[in-house]
Each structure stands twice: as C-alpha cells, then as structure tokens.
Design an enzyme around this catalytic site. Structure first.
Site, mmCIF file in Angstrom:
data_model
loop_
_atom_site.group_PDB
_atom_site.id
_atom_site.type_symbol
_atom_site.label_atom_id
_atom_site.label_comp_id
_atom_site.label_asym_id
_atom_site.label_seq_id
_atom_site.Cartn_x
_atom_site.Cartn_y
_atom_site.Cartn_z
ATOM 1 N N ASN A 1 -17.989 0.689 -3.670
ATOM 2 C CA ASN A 1 -18.642 -0.569 -3.345
ATOM 3 C C ASN A 1 -19.149 -0.454 -1.912
ATOM 4 O O ASN A 1 -18.368 -0.507 -0.972
ATOM 5 C CB ASN A 1 -17.625 -1.716 -3.474
ATOM 6 C CG ASN A 1 -18.195 -3.047 -3.033
ATOM 7 O OD1 ASN A 1 -19.399 -3.161 -2.772
ATOM 8 N ND2 ASN A 1 -17.353 -4.063 -2.940
ATOM 9 N N LYS B 1 -20.960 -2.464 -0.261
ATOM 10 C CA LYS B 1 -21.061 -3.759 0.434
ATOM 11 C C LYS B 1 -22.421 -3.840 1.167
ATOM 12 O O LYS B 1 -23.390 -3.279 0.679
ATOM 13 C CB LYS B 1 -19.865 -3.946 1.365
ATOM 14 C CG LYS B 1 -18.531 -3.721 0.617
ATOM 15 C CD LYS B 1 -17.315 -4.089 1.379
ATOM 16 C CE LYS B 1 -16.073 -3.799 0.518
ATOM 17 N NZ LYS B 1 -14.829 -4.218 1.158
ATOM 18 N N HIS C 1 -15.556 -10.293 -6.268
ATOM 19 C CA HIS C 1 -14.969 -9.611 -5.111
ATOM 20 C C HIS C 1 -14.415 -10.656 -4.128
ATOM 21 O O HIS C 1 -14.995 -11.726 -3.964
ATOM 22 C CB HIS C 1 -16.031 -8.737 -4.425
ATOM 23 C CG HIS C 1 -15.415 -7.799 -3.444
ATOM 24 N ND1 HIS C 1 -15.048 -8.197 -2.175
ATOM 25 C CD2 HIS C 1 -15.040 -6.493 -3.555
ATOM 26 C CE1 HIS C 1 -14.485 -7.171 -1.552
ATOM 27 N NE2 HIS C 1 -14.473 -6.124 -2.366
ATOM 28 N N GLU D 1 -14.594 -10.888 -1.056
ATOM 29 C CA GLU D 1 -15.551 -11.326 -0.031
ATOM 30 C C GLU D 1 -16.495 -12.387 -0.586
ATOM 31 O O GLU D 1 -16.909 -13.303 0.119
ATOM 32 C CB GLU D 1 -16.312 -10.106 0.518
ATOM 33 C CG GLU D 1 -15.402 -9.261 1.397
ATOM 34 C CD GLU D 1 -15.643 -7.769 1.318
ATOM 35 O OE1 GLU D 1 -16.728 -7.343 0.900
ATOM 36 O OE2 GLU D 1 -14.706 -7.012 1.682
ATOM 37 N N GLU E 1 -7.595 -5.942 -6.480
ATOM 38 C CA GLU E 1 -7.764 -5.677 -5.060
ATOM 39 C C GLU E 1 -6.959 -6.695 -4.257
ATOM 40 O O GLU E 1 -7.448 -7.808 -3.997
ATOM 41 C CB GLU E 1 -9.247 -5.781 -4.672
ATOM 42 C CG GLU E 1 -10.143 -4.800 -5.386
ATOM 43 C CD GLU E 1 -11.417 -4.495 -4.589
ATOM 44 O OE1 GLU E 1 -11.713 -3.323 -4.404
ATOM 45 O OE2 GLU E 1 -12.092 -5.436 -4.143
ATOM 46 N N GLY F 1 -9.983 -3.210 3.558
ATOM 47 C CA GLY F 1 -10.545 -2.933 4.877
ATOM 48 C C GLY F 1 -9.537 -3.022 6.008
ATOM 49 O O GLY F 1 -9.907 -3.059 7.179
ATOM 50 N N SER G 1 -8.243 -0.017 0.702
ATOM 51 C CA SER G 1 -7.897 1.094 1.600
ATOM 52 C C SER G 1 -7.522 2.377 0.875
ATOM 53 O O SER G 1 -6.631 3.101 1.310
ATOM 54 C CB SER G 1 -6.788 0.673 2.571
ATOM 55 O OG SER G 1 -7.223 -0.401 3.383
HETATM 56 O O1 LIG Z 1 -13.170 -4.073 -1.075
HETATM 57 C C1 LIG Z 1 -12.986 -2.934 -1.429
HETATM 58 C C2 LIG Z 1 -13.735 -2.373 -2.571
HETATM 59 O O2 LIG Z 1 -14.402 -3.371 -3.262
HETATM 60 C C3 LIG Z 1 -12.035 -2.048 -0.739
HETATM 61 O O3 LIG Z 1 -12.492 -1.835 0.543
HETATM 62 P P1 LIG Z 1 -11.778 -0.714 1.446
HETATM 63 O O4 LIG Z 1 -11.649 0.521 0.607
HETATM 64 O O5 LIG Z 1 -12.690 -0.541 2.627
HETATM 65 O O6 LIG Z 1 -10.433 -1.275 1.817
#
Ligand SMILES: O=C(CO)COP(=O)(O)O
Length: 252
Positions: free
Chosen positions: A9, A11, A97, A99, A169, A175, A215
């Site tokens: 992803n 983003k 997601h 976010e 997740e 992140g 992560s």
């Molecule tokens: O949100 C994520 C994948 O959709 C995970 O992000 P990270 O791997 O940067 O923690």
C-alpha cells in the site's frame, strides 16, 4: 490451499516517475521467483494507476486502488467510482484502511455500502480493520475487530466471500515500527477465522486469505508469515523500497 498475498500500500507516496520506476525494478526482482499460489500486489495513488497498470503488464504484479466511492457516478466532487477503476483495468480496491477511517470519517456503515458496490461491480476488495492501542490495552481488541467485521461484512452471503481478502491491521502497529508479535497476529487471525466459521461455515472461513499489516519488514516478515492463519501481508513503508519489498515477498 489458501492463496498467499503480499500487497504494497503505497499510500500518498510516489509520483508518476517513481511509481513506474518501482514497478519496473520490482518486475525484474521477482522475475525468477517461484510464486506459485502467491499474488503480488501494489497500490499506487489514483493518478498513477493507469500508467502502473500498463507498466505491470505481462508480469506477476497486480495493480489495485486504495479507495473508491460507493456510488456508480454522480455529484461527488473529488471521488472515484468502481466503473472508472475497472475501465483502466483495476479490479481490486483496498477499503477500510485505518487512515481512511481516522482522517476521512469512514464508518463501518459506509464501508458496508462500499463493499456492496464492489460486489455489484464484480470487483474484489482488500478489506482492512483493526483495533486502536487503547482497545488492546483495555483488552477489547477481539470485541472491536468482531464488531468491525459484523458491521461491514456479515450481511454478505457465503458466495460473496470469494471477492473478499481481509487485512488485519492493528492501528498501533501502523507506521510506528511496533509490530504485533507473530503470536498476537496468529491469535487474532485464528479468532477472525473462528467468527467467520460461526457466521458462515468452515469452507468460507478456511478459504479467505487474511493478511497482517503493521510495520512488516524484511526482518520480521518470515516469522509472521510462518503462522498458520497468516496468509500474507499488507505492507506500507517497506513496500516503497524494492529491496525490502522483494525480501518480504521472498519471505512468503
Ligand atoms: O498501513 C499499512 C499498510 O496498509 C502498514 O503500514 P506500515 O507497514 O508502514 O506500518
């Protein structure tokens, strides 16, 4: 056997040139890998989807979108519909997601509508969900995950689940550099499978791929992916670097 999936992803990262370059390098780096029963997915931002689809042609790489609107068309300034994605060769979309939930107010109810549209359009979704840190600290993580799934997905019929990929997740691991331990991931994935079995049947529960996200890095991927109910990963930061992403794909 369940399908294994490693999905990146991206983003809101990578301009058109960076996006195409990353796909080109990835194509090369996975060329010699034996990826039987394994899907490799990348998810560029909307404006780069079309060129990414072209770049990824004749390779194992699938290109998916990060979001879509639930309506077919209409006065929804700034939004993108499923038909628009399909018209450029994108058949799969990430939904839910954290976010999107946190910064754009996407609720379980809205996500249920989006999932319905995905099914009506004959598309597929990578459906994300997961608890906040405070939910885990208060030992509410199973209840939170169960309610997210019930509210957004449990109105579906058993046959619809062939178009659903799940991505657990935990928000506290996204992140942050903090990863759920392989045991925590396995425990939650097994729980998810158990509630799907209870609502539907063993076949549906057994067939659905459940990805872990939060992560995931080359250093922890193998151990997480080795767990029996973890069928792959949804990767954020590490998917932006071809070497890291390749190493994570190799770990599956
Ligand atoms: O949100 C994520 C994948 O959709 C995970 O992000 P990270 O791997 O940067 O923690």
């Amino acid at each position: 056997m369940r399908t294994k999936i490693v999905a990146g992803n991206w983003k809101m990262n990578n301009d058109k040139e960076q996006s195409n370059k990353l796909i080109k390098s990835l194509k090369k780096s996975i060329k010699k890998m034996s990826l039987k029963n394994t899907r490799v997915i990348v998810s560029p931002t909307f404006v780069n989807l079309s060129s990414a689809v072209k770049k990824a042609k004749k390779s194992k790489i699938e290109v998916v979108a990060q979001n879509m609107h639930q309506a077919t068309n209409g006065a929804y300034t700034g939004e993108i519909s499923g038909d628009m994605l399909k018209a450029i060769g994108v058949e799969t979309v990430i939904l839910g997601h954290s976010e999107r939930r946190t910064y754009f107010g996407e609720t379980d109810e809205k996500l249920a509508e989006k999932v319905n549209t995905v099914l009506e359009k004959g598309m597929e979704t990578i459906f994300c969900f997961g608890e906040l840190l405070e939910d885990r600290k208060s030992d509410n993580h199973f209840a939170v995950v169960e309610s997210q799934l019930k509210n957004a997905l449990f109105h579906l019929e058993a046959k619809d689940w062939k178009s659903i990929i799940l991505a657990y997740e935990p928000v506290w691991a996204i992140g942050t550099g903090e990863t759920a331990s392989p045991e925590q991931a396995q425990e939650m994935h097994a729980f998810i499978r158990s509630i799907i079995e209870k609502k539907y049947n063993e076949k549906v529960a057994d067939k659905v791929s459940i990805l872990y996200g939060g992560s995931v890095k080359p250093t922890n991927a193998e151990e997480i992916f080795s767990k029996p109910d973890v069928d792959g990963g949804l990767i954020g930061g590490a998917a932006l670097h071809v070497d890291d992403f390749t190493a994570i794909i190799a770990a599956i």
